[in-house]
Design an enzyme around this catalytic site. Structure first.
Site, mmCIF file in Angstrom:
data_model
loop_
_atom_site.group_PDB
_atom_site.id
_atom_site.type_symbol
_atom_site.label_atom_id
_atom_site.label_comp_id
_atom_site.label_asym_id
_atom_site.label_seq_id
_atom_site.Cartn_x
_atom_site.Cartn_y
_atom_site.Cartn_z
ATOM 1 N N ASN A 9 -9.346 -8.241 -3.674
ATOM 2 C CA ASN A 9 -9.422 -8.740 -5.089
ATOM 3 C C ASN A 9 -8.429 -9.954 -5.148
ATOM 4 O O ASN A 9 -7.371 -9.999 -5.202
ATOM 5 C CB ASN A 9 -8.902 -7.802 -5.965
ATOM 6 C CG ASN A 9 -9.200 -8.307 -7.558
ATOM 7 O OD1 ASN A 9 -9.615 -9.381 -7.606
ATOM 8 N ND2 ASN A 9 -8.352 -7.837 -8.478
ATOM 9 N N TRP A 10 -9.181 -11.259 -5.074
ATOM 10 C CA TRP A 10 -8.701 -12.627 -5.052
ATOM 11 C C TRP A 10 -8.291 -12.968 -6.505
ATOM 12 O O TRP A 10 -7.281 -13.977 -6.426
ATOM 13 C CB TRP A 10 -9.611 -13.457 -4.461
ATOM 14 C CG TRP A 10 -9.722 -13.759 -2.656
ATOM 15 C CD1 TRP A 10 -9.124 -12.608 -2.037
ATOM 16 C CD2 TRP A 10 -10.100 -14.729 -2.019
ATOM 17 N NE1 TRP A 10 -9.302 -13.065 -0.664
ATOM 18 C CE2 TRP A 10 -10.006 -14.380 -0.641
ATOM 19 C CE3 TRP A 10 -10.491 -16.011 -2.403
ATOM 20 C CZ2 TRP A 10 -10.347 -15.340 0.165
ATOM 21 C CZ3 TRP A 10 -10.887 -16.757 -1.243
ATOM 22 C CH2 TRP A 10 -10.402 -16.383 -0.008
ATOM 23 N N GLU A 95 -5.943 -5.635 -15.331
ATOM 24 C CA GLU A 95 -5.723 -7.020 -15.761
ATOM 25 C C GLU A 95 -6.975 -7.347 -17.003
ATOM 26 O O GLU A 95 -6.688 -8.106 -17.976
ATOM 27 C CB GLU A 95 -5.696 -8.141 -14.862
ATOM 28 C CG GLU A 95 -4.416 -7.985 -14.108
ATOM 29 C CD GLU A 95 -4.484 -8.374 -12.836
ATOM 30 O OE1 GLU A 95 -5.529 -8.989 -12.145
ATOM 31 O OE2 GLU A 95 -3.276 -8.027 -11.984
ATOM 32 N N GLU A 163 -5.490 2.404 -9.528
ATOM 33 C CA GLU A 163 -4.205 1.404 -9.232
ATOM 34 C C GLU A 163 -3.177 1.424 -10.721
ATOM 35 O O GLU A 163 -3.393 1.234 -11.659
ATOM 36 C CB GLU A 163 -5.007 -0.124 -9.523
ATOM 37 C CG GLU A 163 -5.914 -0.579 -8.541
ATOM 38 C CD GLU A 163 -6.084 -1.916 -8.525
ATOM 39 O OE1 GLU A 163 -5.956 -2.528 -7.518
ATOM 40 O OE2 GLU A 163 -6.223 -2.569 -9.552
ATOM 41 N N SER A 209 0.327 -3.278 -4.681
ATOM 42 C CA SER A 209 1.200 -3.634 -3.600
ATOM 43 C C SER A 209 1.182 -2.885 -2.372
ATOM 44 O O SER A 209 1.972 -2.706 -1.491
ATOM 45 C CB SER A 209 2.725 -3.035 -4.191
ATOM 46 O OG SER A 209 2.887 -3.805 -5.426
ATOM 47 N N GLY A 230 -4.711 -6.893 -3.705
ATOM 48 C CA GLY A 230 -4.448 -7.997 -4.371
ATOM 49 C C GLY A 230 -4.035 -9.409 -3.709
ATOM 50 O O GLY A 230 -4.727 -9.937 -2.552
ATOM 51 N N GLY A 231 -2.605 -9.335 -3.570
ATOM 52 C CA GLY A 231 -2.117 -10.592 -3.045
ATOM 53 C C GLY A 231 -2.102 -10.617 -1.408
ATOM 54 O O GLY A 231 -2.406 -11.618 -0.928
#
Ligand code: 13P
Length: 249
Positions: A9-10, A95, A163, A209, A230-231
């Site tokens: 997920n960018w 989010e 999540e 994470s 994500g990151g």
């Protein structure tokens, strides 16, 4: 047998130049055992879908409006994502729930629209830190599953992502026991609602994470069928390490 899924997920990251990461990822993982998915911002879906044509990488959206079209300035429909080359869409990310006030009803409507447009849907659930501290985690997950997941799903079209909100972007993760408890609980809820055939076919991803360094131990947990990342999905080298860990699990 559930096909494992490594999903990136960018979020609101990525310009045209970053599509080079996808070329590197495709070159490094030409034939993964796991399914590989990247969900870039909506602006890059079409370009990424064109660029990944002929590779093992699928492309998805990060959210969709429940309507197919209409007067909804700034929104993107599931049909538009499918038209741009997406095969998946994430709905109900924490989010979106926090920044845009999306309720379980909203998320269920989005998921239904996605399925109607022929997309597979990744429905996100997860507790806040305060909810975990108050021992409400399973109640929260139960409510989100009941409210956010539509009735008409198949084992292939639905993916659940667990999540924990407090683990997203923080470098903190639950213990493997805590992850296993929630994933086993989600599996049981899916089997109770949809029957064992569908309930046992739905993939359940862990997100929050996930890095190359912790992926192997997370992927060894029961009912963890992959990750929503994500990151660490932004760089081919990091995400490639996670794909390798999943392929080996
Ligand atoms: P991080 O991997 O950056 O913690 O983000 C997880 C996430 O929210 C994926 O949807």
């Amino acid at each position: 047998m559930r096909v494992k899924l490594a999903a990136g997920n960018w979020k609101m990251n990525g310009l045209s130049a970053d599509l080079a990461e996808i070329d590197a990822l495709a070159a490094a993982h030409p034939d993964p055992r796991s399914e590989v998915l990247i969900c870039p911002p909506a602006t890059l879906v079409a370009a990424m879908a064109a660029r990944t044509d002929g590779t093992a990488i699928a492309v998805g959206g990060q959210s969709c409006h429940p309507a197919a079209s209409g007067a909804h300035t700034g929104d993107v429909s599931a049909a538009m994502l499918a038209d741009a080359g997406a095969t998946y869409v994430i709905v109900g990310h924490s989010e979106r729930r926090a920044d845009h006030g999306e309720s379980d009803d909203d998320v269920r409507a989005q998921a239904r629209a996605a399925l109607e447009a022929g997309l597979k849907v990744i429905v996100c659930v997860g507790e806040t830190e305060a909810q975990r501290d108050a021992s409400n985690t399973l109640d929260i997950i139960s409510g989100q599953l009941a409210g956010s997941v539509p009735d008409l799903v198949t084992g292939e079209s639905l993916v659940i992502a667990y999540e924990p909100v407090w683990a997203i972007g923080t470098g903190r993760t639950p213990t493997t026991d805590q992850i296993g408890e929630v994933h086993d609980f989600i599996r049981a809820r899916l089997e109770a609602r949809f029957g064992t055939g569908v309930g046992r076919s739905v993939r359940i991803l862990y997100g929050g994470s996930v890095k190359p360094g912790n992926a192997t131990e997370i992927f060894a947990v029961s009912n963890v069928d992959g990750a929503l990342v994500g990151g660490a999905s932004l760089k081919a080298s990091d995400f490639g390490g996670i794909i390798a860990a999943l392929d080996a699990a």
